[in-house]
Design a protein around this motif. Structure first.
Motif, PDB file in Angstrom:
ATOM      1  N   SER A  68       0.891  -1.159   0.000  1.00 36.73           N
ATOM      2  CA  SER A  68       0.000   0.000   0.000  1.00 36.73           C
ATOM      3  C   SER A  68       0.928   1.207   0.000  1.00 36.73           C
ATOM      4  CB  SER A  68      -0.899   0.007   1.234  1.00 36.73           C
ATOM      5  OG  SER A  68      -1.676   1.191   1.251  1.00 36.73           O
ATOM      6  N   VAL A  69       1.254   1.704  -1.198  1.00 41.21           N
ATOM      7  CA  VAL A  69       2.281   2.740  -1.338  1.00 41.21           C
ATOM      8  C   VAL A  69       1.781   3.910  -2.165  1.00 41.21           C
ATOM      9  CG1 VAL A  69       4.227   1.143  -1.070  1.00 41.21           C
ATOM     10  CG2 VAL A  69       3.319   1.598  -3.344  1.00 41.21           C
ATOM     11  N   LYS A  70       2.426   5.032  -1.962  1.00 41.76           N
ATOM     12  CA  LYS A  70       2.143   6.259  -2.715  1.00 41.76           C
ATOM     13  C   LYS A  70       3.457   6.764  -3.289  1.00 41.76           C
ATOM     14  CE  LYS A  70      -0.188  10.041  -3.836  1.00 41.76           C
ATOM     15  NZ  LYS A  70      -0.694  10.044  -5.167  1.00 41.76           N
ATOM     16  N   PHE A  71       3.493   6.989  -4.605  1.00 38.07           N
ATOM     17  CA  PHE A  71       4.674   7.516  -5.268  1.00 38.07           C
ATOM     18  C   PHE A  71       4.642   9.042  -5.283  1.00 38.07           C
ATOM     19  CE2 PHE A  71       6.833   4.175  -8.012  1.00 38.07           C
ATOM     20  CZ  PHE A  71       6.324   3.107  -7.305  1.00 38.07           C
ATOM     21  N   THR A  72       5.789   9.642  -5.058  1.00 34.33           N
ATOM     22  CA  THR A  72       5.980  11.071  -5.259  1.00 34.33           C
ATOM     23  C   THR A  72       7.020  11.223  -6.359  1.00 34.33           C
ATOM     24  OG1 THR A  72       5.478  11.558  -2.958  1.00 34.33           O
ATOM     25  CG2 THR A  72       6.655  13.257  -4.200  1.00 34.33           C
ATOM     26  N   ILE A  73       6.645  11.866  -7.436  1.00 29.85           N
ATOM     27  CA  ILE A  73       7.573  12.061  -8.552  1.00 29.85           C
ATOM     28  C   ILE A  73       8.490  13.222  -8.205  1.00 29.85           C
ATOM     29  CG2 ILE A  73       7.780  12.635 -10.998  1.00 29.85           C
ATOM     30  CD1 ILE A  73       4.953  11.337 -11.324  1.00 29.85           C
ATOM     31  N   GLN A  74       9.783  12.950  -8.190  1.00 32.83           N
ATOM     32  CA  GLN A  74      10.781  13.961  -7.860  1.00 32.83           C
ATOM     33  C   GLN A  74      11.397  14.599  -9.104  1.00 32.83           C
ATOM     34  OE1 GLN A  74      11.018  14.986  -4.899  1.00 32.83           O
ATOM     35  NE2 GLN A  74      10.122  13.320  -3.757  1.00 32.83           N
ATOM     36  N   GLU A  75      11.486  13.812 -10.173  1.00 30.21           N
ATOM     37  CA  GLU A  75      12.191  14.300 -11.365  1.00 30.21           C
ATOM     38  C   GLU A  75      11.753  13.483 -12.580  1.00 30.21           C
ATOM     39  OE1 GLU A  75      16.890  14.907 -12.638  1.00 30.21           O
ATOM     40  OE2 GLU A  75      16.401  13.573 -10.977  1.00 30.21           O
ATOM     41  N   VAL A  76      11.527  14.164 -13.671  1.00 31.42           N
ATOM     42  CA  VAL A  76      11.291  13.521 -14.968  1.00 31.42           C
ATOM     43  C   VAL A  76      12.108  14.291 -15.989  1.00 31.42           C
ATOM     44  CG1 VAL A  76       9.621  13.033 -16.789  1.00 31.42           C
ATOM     45  CG2 VAL A  76       8.953  12.734 -14.403  1.00 31.42           C
ATOM     46  N   GLU A  77      12.891  13.572 -16.759  1.00 31.34           N
ATOM     47  CA  GLU A  77      13.696  14.198 -17.811  1.00 31.34           C
ATOM     48  C   GLU A  77      13.547  13.391 -19.095  1.00 31.34           C
ATOM     49  OE1 GLU A  77      15.308  17.048 -17.756  1.00 31.34           O
ATOM     50  OE2 GLU A  77      15.004  17.388 -15.603  1.00 31.34           O
ATOM     51  N   VAL A  78      13.035  14.023 -20.123  1.00 27.31           N
ATOM     52  CA  VAL A  78      12.994  13.416 -21.446  1.00 27.31           C
ATOM     53  C   VAL A  78      14.329  13.759 -22.097  1.00 27.31           C
ATOM     54  CG1 VAL A  78      11.817  13.350 -23.680  1.00 27.31           C
ATOM     55  CG2 VAL A  78      10.489  13.651 -21.555  1.00 27.31           C
ATOM     56  N   VAL A  79      15.126  12.739 -22.396  1.00 24.76           N
ATOM     57  CA  VAL A  79      16.487  12.975 -22.877  1.00 24.76           C
ATOM     58  C   VAL A  79      16.638  12.749 -24.377  1.00 24.76           C
ATOM     59  CG1 VAL A  79      17.554  12.584 -20.630  1.00 24.76           C
ATOM     60  CG2 VAL A  79      17.210  10.647 -22.175  1.00 24.76           C
ATOM     61  N   ALA A  80      15.618  12.162 -24.998  1.00 20.64           N
ATOM     62  CA  ALA A  80      15.588  11.950 -26.448  1.00 20.64           C
ATOM     63  C   ALA A  80      14.127  11.693 -26.815  1.00 20.64           C
ATOM     64  CB  ALA A  80      16.473  10.749 -26.825  1.00 20.64           C
ATOM     65  N   PRO A  81      13.782  11.745 -28.081  1.00 17.12           N
ATOM     66  CA  PRO A  81      12.374  11.562 -28.441  1.00 17.12           C
ATOM     67  C   PRO A  81      11.751  10.270 -27.898  1.00 17.12           C
ATOM     68  CG  PRO A  81      13.581  12.406 -30.315  1.00 17.12           C
ATOM     69  CD  PRO A  81      14.609  12.093 -29.253  1.00 17.12           C
ATOM     70  N   GLU A  82      12.549   9.222 -27.757  1.00 17.29           N
ATOM     71  CA  GLU A  82      12.007   7.942 -27.294  1.00 17.29           C
ATOM     72  C   GLU A  82      12.581   7.477 -25.961  1.00 17.29           C
ATOM     73  OE1 GLU A  82      12.547   5.202 -30.517  1.00 17.29           O
ATOM     74  OE2 GLU A  82      10.874   6.068 -31.637  1.00 17.29           O
ATOM     75  N   TRP A  83      13.332   8.327 -25.267  1.00 13.27           N
ATOM     76  CA  TRP A  83      13.944   7.913 -23.996  1.00 13.27           C
ATOM     77  C   TRP A  83      13.762   8.984 -22.929  1.00 13.27           C
ATOM     78  CZ3 TRP A  83      15.523   3.114 -23.109  1.00 13.27           C
ATOM     79  CH2 TRP A  83      15.810   2.295 -24.214  1.00 13.27           C
TER      80      TRP A  83
END
Length: 136
Positions: A68-83
């Motif tokens: 029973s968990v809750k995620f907190t998003i700290q960072e998202v980086e799109v580094v290429a069109p597909e990655w």
């Protein structure tokens, strides 16, 4: 962290869908979020590589514990069109299915994501605890 664009928003939705799969103890829902060659790297366990190994690994996890968990998003980086990569923290509770015992749980997670046919998927996922056992 609020998304800066639609790609980050889509990745956020993927991560929260993964959170839902974990909380539902759903192997099929969790594995569906991976690429066909996806890799799950759980702490203290060997890597599970590919769909069949992912199914076995998540079956083992969900047969062993209930999350029973809750995620907190700290960072998202799109580094290429597909990655892209994402860094999260999670907190919640774990129940050991064999005993009914359990307690608080907290982890830090790293996801490497790949866009497949227009949808973001988990290509690589690893985590480590941020709440070590007492006395450690």
């Amino acid at each position: 962290m609020p998304p800066r664009n639609e790609e980050e928003a889509a990745i956020g939705r993927l991560l929260h869908t993964y959170e839902d799969a974990l909380n539902a103890s759903s192997t099929s829902a969790a594995v569906a979020l991976y690429t066909s060659d996806g890799i799950f790297m759980p702490q203290h366990s060997p890597s599970a590589i590919g769909t069949e190994a992912l199914q076995k690994a998540y079956d083992f996890v969900f047969n062993t514990i209930t999350l029973s968990v809750k995620f907190t998003i700290q960072e998202v980086e799109v580094v290429a069109p597909e990655w892209a990569f994402a860094r999260t923290n999670s907190e919640g509770k774990t129940k050991v299915n064999a005993t009914g015992g359990g307690g608080p749980e907290a982890n830090q997670e790293l996801f490497v994501l790949k866009k497949v046919n227009g949808d973001w998927k988990i290509a690589r996922y690893c985590f480590s605890t941020t709440r070590p056992p007492p006395g450690k």
